[in-house]
Scaffold this active site. Structure first.
Site, PDB file in Angstrom:
ATOM      1  N   ASN A  27       2.406   4.503   7.419  1.00 45.27           N
ATOM      2  CA  ASN A  27       1.923   3.293   6.758  1.00 45.27           C
ATOM      3  C   ASN A  27       2.681   2.045   7.189  1.00 45.27           C
ATOM      4  OD1 ASN A  27       0.466   1.988   4.245  1.00 45.27           O
ATOM      5  ND2 ASN A  27       2.645   1.514   4.013  1.00 45.27           N
ATOM      6  N   ASP A  32      11.605   3.850   4.040  1.00 47.98           N
ATOM      7  CA  ASP A  32      11.475   2.425   4.336  1.00 47.98           C
ATOM      8  C   ASP A  32      12.823   1.914   4.819  1.00 47.98           C
ATOM      9  OD1 ASP A  32      10.971  -0.562   3.913  1.00 47.98           O
ATOM     10  OD2 ASP A  32       9.114   0.263   3.102  1.00 47.98           O
ATOM     11  N   ASP A  89      14.243   3.704   9.812  1.00 46.71           N
ATOM     12  CA  ASP A  89      13.772   2.756  10.822  1.00 46.71           C
ATOM     13  C   ASP A  89      12.802   3.515  11.705  1.00 46.71           C
ATOM     14  OD1 ASP A  89      13.328   1.145  13.032  1.00 46.71           O
ATOM     15  OD2 ASP A  89      15.446   0.849  13.512  1.00 46.71           O
ATOM     16  N   TYR A 110      -1.392  -7.658  16.865  1.00 46.15           N
ATOM     17  CA  TYR A 110      -1.592  -6.796  15.696  1.00 46.15           C
ATOM     18  C   TYR A 110      -2.819  -5.910  15.912  1.00 46.15           C
ATOM     19  CZ  TYR A 110      -2.477  -5.234  10.932  1.00 46.15           C
ATOM     20  OH  TYR A 110      -2.706  -4.447   9.822  1.00 46.15           O
ATOM     21  N   MET A 132       0.819  -1.206   0.000  1.00 42.74           N
ATOM     22  CA  MET A 132       0.000   0.000   0.000  1.00 42.74           C
ATOM     23  C   MET A 132       0.855   1.259   0.000  1.00 42.74           C
ATOM     24  SD  MET A 132      -3.467  -0.611   2.222  1.00 42.74           S
ATOM     25  CE  MET A 132      -2.704  -1.189   3.730  1.00 42.74           C
ATOM     26  N   THR A 171      -1.833  -7.600  -0.562  1.00 48.67           N
ATOM     27  CA  THR A 171      -0.408  -7.309  -0.441  1.00 48.67           C
ATOM     28  C   THR A 171       0.265  -8.485   0.258  1.00 48.67           C
ATOM     29  OG1 THR A 171      -0.548  -6.282   1.759  1.00 48.67           O
ATOM     30  CG2 THR A 171      -0.928  -4.848  -0.157  1.00 48.67           C
ATOM     31  N   LYS A 184      -2.909  -1.790  16.313  1.00 52.54           N
ATOM     32  CA  LYS A 184      -3.675  -0.940  15.406  1.00 52.54           C
ATOM     33  C   LYS A 184      -4.757  -0.150  16.144  1.00 52.54           C
ATOM     34  CE  LYS A 184      -1.601  -1.621  11.494  1.00 52.54           C
ATOM     35  NZ  LYS A 184      -0.933  -0.493  10.797  1.00 52.54           N
TER      36      LYS A 184
END
Length: 264
Positions: free
Chosen positions: A89, A36, A62, A154, A17, A189, A158
């Site tokens: 992201n 990234d 990082d 996870y 994404m 993805t 989030k």
């Protein structure tokens, strides 16, 4: 162009994404920093956008390092003169129930997903204040709004990103710094499977990563519940279907929108 004159920093933009968002932002006229930890792939994404006349550069970042954040944000401002948009992201996944999740699993995912978004938000606010405002877009998840049987940490990470967004929005709205979260459903993805050691990660040429993950996730959710709650369309999203929502939140079309969650 919807983002003409905007300067954006997008994390996790070497693939998935994030790479899609970087391309869409450039197409809409934004100057973009592709950030990234994957330097080779990140530079490849940047090169491809530059070939299409986009104005972008790559910065190795990082997101768990406050010093890295300071360096990357300073580089963006040095190159482009300001910073208008941050897209948090970058994230990692982990599949497991409470009992299957170790303390190390918990710390690793929370450090990347929750701490990474916090550090990025903290790093950009002074520069957005200097620019007279800005838009912080945090990529959360459908799993940041509801519980499920497949993932513990996870979802918790989030959810932390979701509430961080609301706190940021309340604290900085009067300075025209907006913060909104995006909550995608399952999206085609590699991240959909790559962090579950029980599955083979899908390749770039595979049409639907969910084909690889359904045999596990279907068992976790009960397939009828899973499809009902997560895939009413009967398929995964493609990254562009999420990316256009991110473009909207970065644009002046959403200048009265803050503290909201955009569920896609």
């Amino acid at each position: 162009m919807r983002l003409e004159g905007k300067v954006a920093l997008i994390t996790g933009a070497a693939s998935g994404m994030g790479a899609c968002e970087a391309r869409l932002f450039a197409e809409e006229g934004a100057k973009v920093c592709i950030a990234d930890v994957d330097e080779e792939q990140g530079r490849s994404v940047a090169d491809n956008i530059i070939k299409s006349d986009g104005e972008v550069f790559f910065s190795k970042l990082d997101i768990t390092s406050e010093d890295n954040w300071a360096s990357t944000v300073n580089e963006v401002v040095s190159r482009f003169g300001k910073l208008d948009v941050l897209v948090n992201n970058a994230a990692i996944n982990h599949v497991g129930t409470v009992e299957e999740t170790t303390a190390d699993d918990w710390d690793r995912v929370m450090e990347v997903n929750a701490k990474g978004a916090f550090l990025g938000t903290k790093a950009v606010i002074p520069f957005m204040r200097q620019a007279g405002g800005g838009s912080i877009i945090n990529i959360s998840s459908g799993g940041g709004l509801v519980g499920n049987r497949a993932s513990t940490v996870y979802n918790a990470s989030k959810a932390a990103v979701h509430i961080l967004t609301k706190s940021t929005a309340i604290q900085y709205a009067r300075e025209r710094i907006r913060a909104n979260s995006v909550h995608p459903g399952p999206t085609n993805t590699k991240m959909l499977a790559i962090h579950d050691d029980r599955l083979d990660p899908p390749g770039d040429d595979e049409p639907d990563a969910l084909e690889e993950t359904d045999r596990h996730y279907g068992n976790c959710f009960g397939i009828s519940d899973y499809e009902l709650l997560n895939r009413p369309m009967g398929r995964a999203a493609v990254p562009e279907e999420i990316g256009y929502g991110v473009v909207y939140l970065a644009s002046d079309e959403s200048t009265f929108m803050t503290g909201a969650q955009l569920v896609i």
